[in-house]
Design a protein around this motif. Structure first.
Motif, PDB file in Angstrom:
ATOM      1  N   THR A  70      71.536  48.634  36.234  1.00  0.00           N
ATOM      2  CA  THR A  70      71.666  47.903  37.493  1.00  0.00           C
ATOM      3  C   THR A  70      73.010  47.187  37.607  1.00  0.00           C
ATOM      4  N   LYS A  71      73.769  47.132  36.521  1.00  0.00           N
ATOM      5  CA  LYS A  71      75.048  46.425  36.535  1.00  0.00           C
ATOM      6  C   LYS A  71      76.039  47.073  37.493  1.00  0.00           C
ATOM      7  N   THR A  72      75.976  48.390  37.633  1.00  0.00           N
ATOM      8  CA  THR A  72      76.907  49.108  38.505  1.00  0.00           C
ATOM      9  C   THR A  72      76.193  49.955  39.548  1.00  0.00           C
ATOM     10  N   ARG A  73      74.899  49.803  39.681  1.00  0.00           N
ATOM     11  CA  ARG A  73      74.143  50.626  40.629  1.00  0.00           C
ATOM     12  C   ARG A  73      74.563  50.303  42.059  1.00  0.00           C
ATOM     13  N   THR A  74      74.807  51.338  42.858  1.00  0.00           N
ATOM     14  CA  THR A  74      75.220  51.159  44.251  1.00  0.00           C
ATOM     15  C   THR A  74      74.024  51.315  45.190  1.00  0.00           C
ATOM     16  N   THR A 120      66.480  41.162  45.084  1.00  0.00           N
ATOM     17  CA  THR A 120      67.706  40.794  44.371  1.00  0.00           C
ATOM     18  C   THR A 120      68.458  42.023  43.855  1.00  0.00           C
ATOM     19  N   LYS A 121      67.732  43.079  43.500  1.00  0.00           N
ATOM     20  CA  LYS A 121      68.396  44.290  43.027  1.00  0.00           C
ATOM     21  C   LYS A 121      69.183  44.960  44.155  1.00  0.00           C
ATOM     22  N   MET A 122      68.652  44.889  45.377  1.00  0.00           N
ATOM     23  CA  MET A 122      69.381  45.434  46.519  1.00  0.00           C
ATOM     24  C   MET A 122      70.650  44.626  46.783  1.00  0.00           C
ATOM     25  N   ILE A 132      71.895  54.594  45.383  1.00  0.00           N
ATOM     26  CA  ILE A 132      71.022  54.762  44.220  1.00  0.00           C
ATOM     27  C   ILE A 132      69.872  53.763  44.274  1.00  0.00           C
ATOM     28  N   ALA A 133      70.148  52.564  44.774  1.00  0.00           N
ATOM     29  CA  ALA A 133      69.119  51.516  44.819  1.00  0.00           C
ATOM     30  C   ALA A 133      67.981  51.862  45.773  1.00  0.00           C
ATOM     31  N   ILE A 134      68.238  52.734  46.726  1.00  0.00           N
ATOM     32  CA  ILE A 134      67.175  53.125  47.662  1.00  0.00           C
ATOM     33  C   ILE A 134      65.997  53.754  46.931  1.00  0.00           C
ATOM     34  N   HIS A 135      66.277  54.410  45.801  1.00  0.00           N
ATOM     35  CA  HIS A 135      65.213  55.082  45.051  1.00  0.00           C
ATOM     36  C   HIS A 135      64.239  54.089  44.412  1.00  0.00           C
ATOM     37  N   ALA A 157      59.951  50.741  53.589  1.00  0.00           N
ATOM     38  CA  ALA A 157      61.050  50.067  52.892  1.00  0.00           C
ATOM     39  C   ALA A 157      62.203  51.026  52.636  1.00  0.00           C
ATOM     40  N   THR A 158      61.890  52.288  52.332  1.00  0.00           N
ATOM     41  CA  THR A 158      62.950  53.275  52.097  1.00  0.00           C
ATOM     42  C   THR A 158      63.794  53.485  53.342  1.00  0.00           C
TER      43      THR A 158
END
Length: 284
Positions: free
Chosen positions: A228-232, A72-74, A235-238, A250-251
């Motif tokens: 996480t509200k504005t994370r692109t 969901t974060k992705m 950045i989410a790959i980390h 997964a990375t």
């Protein structure tokens, strides 16, 4: 004479073979990271550290992609990247068209200084301006907002867009605009009905450049987004890198997901780019 011709022909063949060999080597060096990324993204954890490494795994799997796509974060990061990218592309095109047209058609005091200033702005690396941008966003209470990321990206995309489009507009004959004005078009009408269709290659080039920059931008997103509200997506790959280990499957799968839209947009716009060049040549 026949012997000399054979010698020259033989030399040409050798040079052609060497040229193609060098070009093939350059292509392999450029493409290999992408091939390795795709290969690792379909490997099981037990196969990622095989010696010697294998490009094609024995048991390919899509579990890494399932992990990424069901996170969901992705998904939230994908939505954030989409909002920021579309906003940056739309505003950059609008401002670049008007500013580029003005620079190409009108001469005013400071005209040359302004064009040099735009070029100078492109010479400054992003790491130099991130600190003042951070303090500006913090003092304005815009930190961790989509607006701050959009404005930061446009600080680099608009100058380049203006430079590119002004160069394209200068190649459009002014007689076409004058003819349109005689037929009843206003200046803005001539711009949108006559100049822009001819400058379609420039519009597509600026769109692709802006899209790639905004979609894959990392430095501004890393410093101006704090939640996480504005994370692109970059950045989410980390998220798949832990303190003591990295989930390379997964990375790499997440990296492929980020790179796929860029490749898709480029392939989709490539034919329009060539067509736009041909149309512009015929109409001009």
């Amino acid at each position: 004479m026949p012997k000399m011709k054979k010698s020259v022909t033989g030399t040409n063949i050798i040079w052609q073979i060497l040229t193609y060999a060098i070009l093939l080597l350059v292509v392999l060096v450029a493409v290999f990271p992408a091939i390795w990324m795709l290969s690792t993204s379909i490997k099981l954890p037990t196969e990622q550290y095989d010696i010697p490494p294998q490009i094609i795994p024995d048991t390919p799997t899509l579990s890494n992609y399932v992990t990424v796509l069901t996170n969901t974060k992705m998904f939230d990061a994908f939505v954030n990247s989409l909002i920021i990218t579309l906003s940056v592309v739309g505003v950059t095109l609008f401002i670049s068209v008007l500013a580029g047209y003005g620079l190409s058609r009108y001469r005013f005091r400071g005209h040359g200084f302004l064009k040099v200033g735009l070029l100078f702005g492109q010479m400054i690396p992003s790491v130099v301006i991130i600190i003042p941008l951070y303090f500006l966003a913090s003092k304005s209470q815009l930190l961790d907002t989509h607006f701050s990321l959009i404005m930061a990206d446009m600080a680099l995309t608009i100058p380049m867009g203006v430079i590119m489009l002004s160069s394209f507009f200068e190649t459009v004959p002014r007689e076409l605009e004058e003819a349109a004005k005689i037929d009843g078009c206003t200046g803005i009408g001539a711009l949108f009905r006559v100049v822009l269709p001819i400058a379609k290659p420039g519009l597509i080039s600026v769109t692709i450049y802006t899209y790639i920059h905004a979609w894959e931008e990392f430095l501004f997103a890393l410093n101006l987004s704090t939640s996480t509200k504005t994370r692109t997506l970059p950045i989410a790959i980390h998220m798949f890198a832990g303190e003591f280990a990295v989930d390379w499957g997964a990375t790499m799968a997440a990296s492929a997901v980020v790179a796929f839209p860029v490749l898709l947009i480029f392939l989709a716009c490539n034919k329009y780019f060539v067509k736009g060049m041909a149309d512009g040549a015929v109409k001009g």
